[in-house]
Design a protein around this motif. Structure first.
Motif, PDB file in Angstrom:
ATOM      1  N   CYS A   1       0.831  -1.210   0.000  1.00  0.00           N
ATOM      2  CA  CYS A   1       0.000   0.000   0.000  1.00  0.00           C
ATOM      3  C   CYS A   1       0.865   1.261   0.000  1.00  0.00           C
ATOM      4  O   CYS A   1       0.454   2.300  -0.518  1.00  0.00           O
TER       5      CYS A   1
ATOM      6  N   CYS B   1       1.496   2.429  -3.388  1.00  0.00           N
ATOM      7  CA  CYS B   1       0.284   2.399  -4.215  1.00  0.00           C
ATOM      8  C   CYS B   1      -0.556   3.663  -4.006  1.00  0.00           C
ATOM      9  O   CYS B   1      -0.315   4.667  -4.647  1.00  0.00           O
ATOM     10  N   GLY B   2      -1.537   3.601  -3.139  1.00  0.00           N
ATOM     11  CA  GLY B   2      -2.407   4.765  -2.912  1.00  0.00           C
ATOM     12  C   GLY B   2      -3.539   4.886  -3.921  1.00  0.00           C
ATOM     13  O   GLY B   2      -4.288   5.865  -3.914  1.00  0.00           O
ATOM     14  N   ALA B   3      -3.684   3.896  -4.782  1.00  0.00           N
ATOM     15  CA  ALA B   3      -4.698   3.976  -5.840  1.00  0.00           C
ATOM     16  C   ALA B   3      -6.114   4.133  -5.297  1.00  0.00           C
ATOM     17  O   ALA B   3      -6.929   4.872  -5.862  1.00  0.00           O
ATOM     18  N   CYS B   4      -6.442   3.465  -4.206  1.00  0.00           N
ATOM     19  CA  CYS B   4      -7.813   3.566  -3.687  1.00  0.00           C
ATOM     20  C   CYS B   4      -8.096   4.969  -3.153  1.00  0.00           C
ATOM     21  O   CYS B   4      -9.240   5.417  -3.185  1.00  0.00           O
TER      22      CYS B   4
ATOM     23  N   LEU C   1     -12.149  -0.771   3.230  1.00  0.00           N
ATOM     24  CA  LEU C   1     -11.517  -1.263   2.008  1.00  0.00           C
ATOM     25  C   LEU C   1     -10.234  -2.005   2.404  1.00  0.00           C
ATOM     26  O   LEU C   1      -9.384  -1.478   3.097  1.00  0.00           O
ATOM     27  N   GLU C   2     -10.146  -3.237   1.982  1.00  0.00           N
ATOM     28  CA  GLU C   2      -8.974  -4.033   2.364  1.00  0.00           C
ATOM     29  C   GLU C   2      -8.100  -4.332   1.164  1.00  0.00           C
ATOM     30  O   GLU C   2      -8.592  -4.571   0.059  1.00  0.00           O
ATOM     31  N   ALA C   3      -6.810  -4.333   1.402  1.00  0.00           N
ATOM     32  CA  ALA C   3      -5.854  -4.648   0.343  1.00  0.00           C
ATOM     33  C   ALA C   3      -6.182  -6.010  -0.250  1.00  0.00           C
ATOM     34  O   ALA C   3      -6.387  -6.979   0.481  1.00  0.00           O
TER      35      ALA C   3
ATOM     36  N   CYS D   1      -9.924  -2.631  -4.072  1.00  0.00           N
ATOM     37  CA  CYS D   1      -8.478  -2.447  -4.198  1.00  0.00           C
ATOM     38  C   CYS D   1      -8.022  -2.777  -5.616  1.00  0.00           C
ATOM     39  O   CYS D   1      -7.363  -1.972  -6.274  1.00  0.00           O
TER      40      CYS D   1
ATOM     41  N   ALA E   1      -9.219  -0.260  -8.178  1.00  0.00           N
ATOM     42  CA  ALA E   1      -8.481   0.999  -8.102  1.00  0.00           C
ATOM     43  C   ALA E   1      -7.086   0.856  -8.709  1.00  0.00           C
ATOM     44  O   ALA E   1      -6.616   1.725  -9.435  1.00  0.00           O
ATOM     45  N   ARG E   2      -6.430  -0.246  -8.407  1.00  0.00           N
ATOM     46  CA  ARG E   2      -5.084  -0.471  -8.952  1.00  0.00           C
ATOM     47  C   ARG E   2      -5.132  -0.542 -10.476  1.00  0.00           C
ATOM     48  O   ARG E   2      -4.295   0.045 -11.165  1.00  0.00           O
TER      49      ARG E   2
ATOM     50  N   TYR F   1      -2.925  -6.558  -7.051  1.00  0.00           N
ATOM     51  CA  TYR F   1      -2.329  -6.703  -5.716  1.00  0.00           C
ATOM     52  C   TYR F   1      -1.876  -8.147  -5.502  1.00  0.00           C
ATOM     53  O   TYR F   1      -0.778  -8.386  -4.998  1.00  0.00           O
TER      54      TYR F   1
HETATM   55  S1  SF4 Z   1      -5.496   0.128  -3.836  1.00  0.00           S
HETATM   56 FE1  SF4 Z   1      -5.054  -1.678  -2.580  1.00  0.00          FE
HETATM   57  S2  SF4 Z   1      -2.814  -1.871  -2.547  1.00  0.00           S
HETATM   58 FE2  SF4 Z   1      -3.350   0.201  -3.210  1.00  0.00          FE
HETATM   59  S3  SF4 Z   1      -3.292   1.428  -1.318  1.00  0.00           S
HETATM   60 FE3  SF4 Z   1      -5.409   0.778  -1.678  1.00  0.00          FE
HETATM   61  S4  SF4 Z   1      -5.616  -1.125  -0.495  1.00  0.00           S
HETATM   62 FE4  SF4 Z   1      -3.419  -0.729  -0.730  1.00  0.00          FE
END
Ligand code: SF4
Ligand code: SF4
Length: 110
Positions: free
Chosen positions: A5, A8-11, A82-84, A89, A92-93, A101
């Motif tokens: 994460c 990342c930061g996509a979410c 929201l969980e990785a 997630c 968003a990625r 992920y």
């Molecule tokens: S999109 Fe997923 S991997 Fe990226 S920061 Fe959010 S939870 Fe973490």
């Protein structure tokens, strides 16, 4: 190795983040009010999450490289939910052109 994460930061740059006004610090909760905007009498929103491009005002750094939540300990409920690796997630990625992920984590224990 740091948690995926943190690179990342996509979410935090993909979704509108709405939550109850009772989570605000000024109402006895924890979320800093200054980083939020009012939606209506019962709901507020993380500032920047209804802009285009979406980016939460609490997010620091560059998405996909190095990021942090400036209010991690005080973040609102949707950010806890929201969980990785879950659907939100991965969606968003993908939106940010990042690999899944599940692929990044592989067999690692995070
Ligand atoms: S999109 Fe997923 S991997 Fe990226 S920061 Fe959010 S939870 Fe973490
Ligand atoms: S409050 Fe933190 S975890 Fe929640 S969207 Fe903003 S930067 Fe991301």
């Amino acid at each position: 190795m740091s948690h995926p994460c943190l690179s990342c930061g996509a979410c935090c740059a993909s979704y509108r983040v709405d939550f109850s006004v009772y989570e605000l610090d000024e109402a006895g909760g924890k979320v800093p009010s200054g980083l939020t905007v009012e939606v209506n009498g019962s709901t507020c929103r993380m500032r920047g999450t209804d802009h285009v491009p979406i980016r939460c005002a609490a997010l620091t750094g560059k998405v996909g490289e190095k990021v942090a939540c400036g209010i991690y300990e005080w973040r609102p409920a949707p950010c806890h939910e929201l969980e990785a690796g879950d659907y939100g997630c991965e969606k968003a990625r993908a939106r940010h052109g990042l690999p899944p992920y599940a692929e990044v984590v592989g067999d690692r224990i995070v």
